[in-house]
Structure formats: C-alpha cells, structure tokens
Design an enzyme around this catalytic site. Structure first.
Site, PDB file in Angstrom:
ATOM      1  N   VAL A  44       0.812  -1.220   0.000  1.00 46.25           N
ATOM      2  CA  VAL A  44       0.000   0.000   0.000  1.00 46.25           C
ATOM      3  C   VAL A  44       0.845   1.269   0.000  1.00 46.25           C
ATOM      4  O   VAL A  44       0.298   2.369  -0.091  1.00 46.25           O
ATOM      5  CB  VAL A  44      -0.990   0.031   1.184  1.00 46.25           C
ATOM      6  CG1 VAL A  44      -1.987  -1.103   1.084  1.00 46.25           C
ATOM      7  CG2 VAL A  44      -0.251   0.008   2.520  1.00 46.25           C
TER       8      VAL A  44
ATOM      9  N   SER B 189      -5.607   3.369  16.133  1.00 47.50           N
ATOM     10  CA  SER B 189      -5.191   2.704  17.378  1.00 47.50           C
ATOM     11  C   SER B 189      -5.336   3.662  18.539  1.00 47.50           C
ATOM     12  O   SER B 189      -5.227   4.881  18.360  1.00 47.50           O
ATOM     13  CB  SER B 189      -3.723   2.260  17.260  1.00 47.50           C
ATOM     14  OG  SER B 189      -3.227   1.802  18.500  1.00 47.50           O
TER      15      SER B 189
ATOM     16  N   TYR C 261       4.993   4.304  15.628  1.00 52.34           N
ATOM     17  CA  TYR C 261       3.628   3.778  15.584  1.00 52.34           C
ATOM     18  C   TYR C 261       2.653   4.784  16.183  1.00 52.34           C
ATOM     19  O   TYR C 261       1.597   5.063  15.598  1.00 52.34           O
ATOM     20  CB  TYR C 261       3.552   2.456  16.336  1.00 52.34           C
ATOM     21  CG  TYR C 261       2.208   1.774  16.251  1.00 52.34           C
ATOM     22  CD1 TYR C 261       1.777   1.206  15.058  1.00 52.34           C
ATOM     23  CD2 TYR C 261       1.369   1.705  17.362  1.00 52.34           C
ATOM     24  CE1 TYR C 261       0.543   0.581  14.964  1.00 52.34           C
ATOM     25  CE2 TYR C 261       0.125   1.083  17.279  1.00 52.34           C
ATOM     26  CZ  TYR C 261      -0.273   0.522  16.081  1.00 52.34           C
ATOM     27  OH  TYR C 261      -1.505  -0.080  15.989  1.00 52.34           O
ATOM     28  N   ALA C 262       3.005   5.345  17.341  1.00 54.03           N
ATOM     29  CA  ALA C 262       2.136   6.347  17.958  1.00 54.03           C
ATOM     30  C   ALA C 262       1.970   7.552  17.048  1.00 54.03           C
ATOM     31  O   ALA C 262       0.862   8.073  16.871  1.00 54.03           O
ATOM     32  CB  ALA C 262       2.718   6.777  19.312  1.00 54.03           C
ATOM     33  N   ALA C 263       3.066   7.984  16.431  1.00 53.20           N
ATOM     34  CA  ALA C 263       3.009   9.147  15.550  1.00 53.20           C
ATOM     35  C   ALA C 263       2.200   8.854  14.290  1.00 53.20           C
ATOM     36  O   ALA C 263       1.399   9.679  13.838  1.00 53.20           O
ATOM     37  CB  ALA C 263       4.426   9.591  15.177  1.00 53.20           C
TER      38      ALA C 263
ATOM     39  N   LYS D   7      -0.181   6.617  13.833  1.00 53.32           N
ATOM     40  CA  LYS D   7      -1.607   6.463  14.117  1.00 53.32           C
ATOM     41  C   LYS D   7      -2.250   7.811  14.440  1.00 53.32           C
ATOM     42  O   LYS D   7      -3.411   8.056  14.081  1.00 53.32           O
ATOM     43  CB  LYS D   7      -1.823   5.465  15.251  1.00 53.32           C
ATOM     44  CG  LYS D   7      -1.537   4.022  14.845  1.00 53.32           C
ATOM     45  CD  LYS D   7      -2.349   3.600  13.631  1.00 53.32           C
ATOM     46  CE  LYS D   7      -2.222   2.144  13.291  1.00 53.32           C
ATOM     47  NZ  LYS D   7      -2.955   1.767  12.061  1.00 53.32           N
TER      48      LYS D   7
END
Length: 249
Positions: free
Chosen positions: A62, A139, A153-155, A157
């Site tokens: 993707v 998330s 990952y936090a950034a 999402k």
C-alpha cells in the site's frame, strides 16, 4: 439491526490476517463483493478460503502509489474502503536515540502513507457514485501512547487520525463519510500475541483489570463497528474517531 451489503464493492487492506481478515470475511458474508489486499499472499489465500461469500485477492504494497492506483482501478468503483494495513512491522520498543530513519519510515509509510494513497485512489470512483464510506483502523496509541513504546507507531496512528478528520471535511460534500476506529488491545495476530506473552501473568492481569469490561478485544468487536460505520445506518456520522476498547479510564 439487520445490515447487508449486497451489490457493494468493498476494498479491505491488511486482509491477510487478524482484524483485516475478519472484516473482509464479514463484508463478504453480508453480500459484498470484496477485494482483500495484503503483502502476504499466503495469508490472503487463507482469508479467501475461509470466506462464506465473494472475496477476490491481490497482493499489494500500500506504500507503492502506482500499484495502488492500478489495483483499485482494476477492481472498479468501490463504495467502501477499509484501511486496516499497518502495524509495527516487527519492531519492538527501543529508546529514541536507537531508532533509524529506515525504522521510522517503515512504520509511518504503511500506516499513514498507505491510508492516504488508498483513500486517494478510491475517491474518484466514490465521487462518481455520489456516495462512499472510508474507515481507517487506527489505534489507541494515536490518541494516548503506544503500550509497546514504539514512537513511529504512535506518531503514524495520530497522523492517520488527523488524515481521517481532514478527509471527512473535504469529502463530505460528495456524500463520502470518513471515520476511524481506534481499537484497544486486541489479540488478533502473531505480533499482538507476542506482546501479550511479553507482559507475563502479572502484566496481563493489570492490563485486563484496567479495562472496564475486564477482557481484551476480539476481532469481531472491531469488525462490528466497521460494518456499522460502512452501512446506511451511519449516514450522518463522519470525521469521528471511535474508540473500541472495552472502556478505559
């Protein structure tokens, strides 16, 4: 509340396992013509073989703009897109100073850039139909913090959530709704199972006790909300970030 998707063309990314697989199968069981996408061809075959309805599959990265455009165009105008592709790409939490640009890009690209490219590719078809539904699977890490301590990952999402709101604003006049589901802890794939095991008995108990309903999530918890947001029942809901997490303080 009976919901059906007969005659609808639905695209689901990240459908080779876990939450994406469950969503793809549920749409197919409710009458949709589903295109399941993932980088994992073997996982897609499992998704297809276990389906009660019509699922076609295509292997897709993707983050590849040309491949995304070609795959979406080949399927035809889709009325529903669910972007579930993402995750942590096998990474674990490490101190900030140990993160390489390549580590950062690997996570941000599949979660946030992938959501952008997929939405961009389906939008012309949805505009031609005069309606559409886009649902991103973000998330709780994008609202609070990553339990695994993975900064990218936090950034990513959080960025996916911001993109959801912006697209809802832009696409609303065309009859297209855009919403995001922010799951809590769902044991849905090998990565989340490894995370669960890493907590040990005491950590697992603390996690469960911090959830109002005293259990971790199931794939169907996330799929059920996705089906609702994609249905006509949710026609006046857009730009929303809905936490499906069993309740947390």
């Amino acid at each position: 509340m009976q919901i059906r998707f007969d005659g609808e063309k639905v695209i689901v990314t990240g459908a080779g396992h876990g939450i994406g697989r469950g969503i793809a199968r549920d749409f197919a069981a409710l009458g949709a013509d589903v295109l399941a996408l993932d980088v994992n061809a073997a996982g897609l075959a499992e998704t297809q073989n276990g389906s009660e309805g019509s699922i076609s599959t295509a292997t897709l990265d993707v983050t590849d703009p040309a491949a995304v455009r070609e795959t979406v165009a080949g399927f035809g105008p889709a009325s529903i897109l669910v972007h579930s592709a993402g995750g942590v790409r096998g990474q674990v939490g490490r101190p900030l100073e140990e993160i390489t640009p390549e580590d950062w890009d690997a996570i941000v690209d599949v979660n946030m850039k992938g959501a952008f490219l997929m939405a961009q590719a389906v939008t012309p078809g949805m505009k031609s139909l005069g309606r559409g539904r886009i649902v991103t699977i973000s998330s709780g890490a994008g609202i609070g913090v990553s339990l695994t301590g993975i900064q990218a990952y936090a950034a990513a999402k959080a960025g996916e959530i911001g993109l959801t709101r912006q697209l809802a604003h832009e696409l609303g006049p065309f009859g297209i709704t855009v919403n995001s589901i922010a799951p809590g802890f769902v044991r849905s794939n090998p990565t989340t199972e490894r995370q669960w095991e890493s907590y040990g008995p005491d950590g697992q108990e603390r996690l469960v006790q911090g959830i109002f309903l005293r259990r971790t999530g199931k794939v169907e918890d996330i799929s059920n909300m996705t089906l609702f947001l994609a249905s006509d029942r949710a026609g006046w809901i857009t730009g929303q970030i809905i936490q499906v997490n069993g309740g947390r303080a």
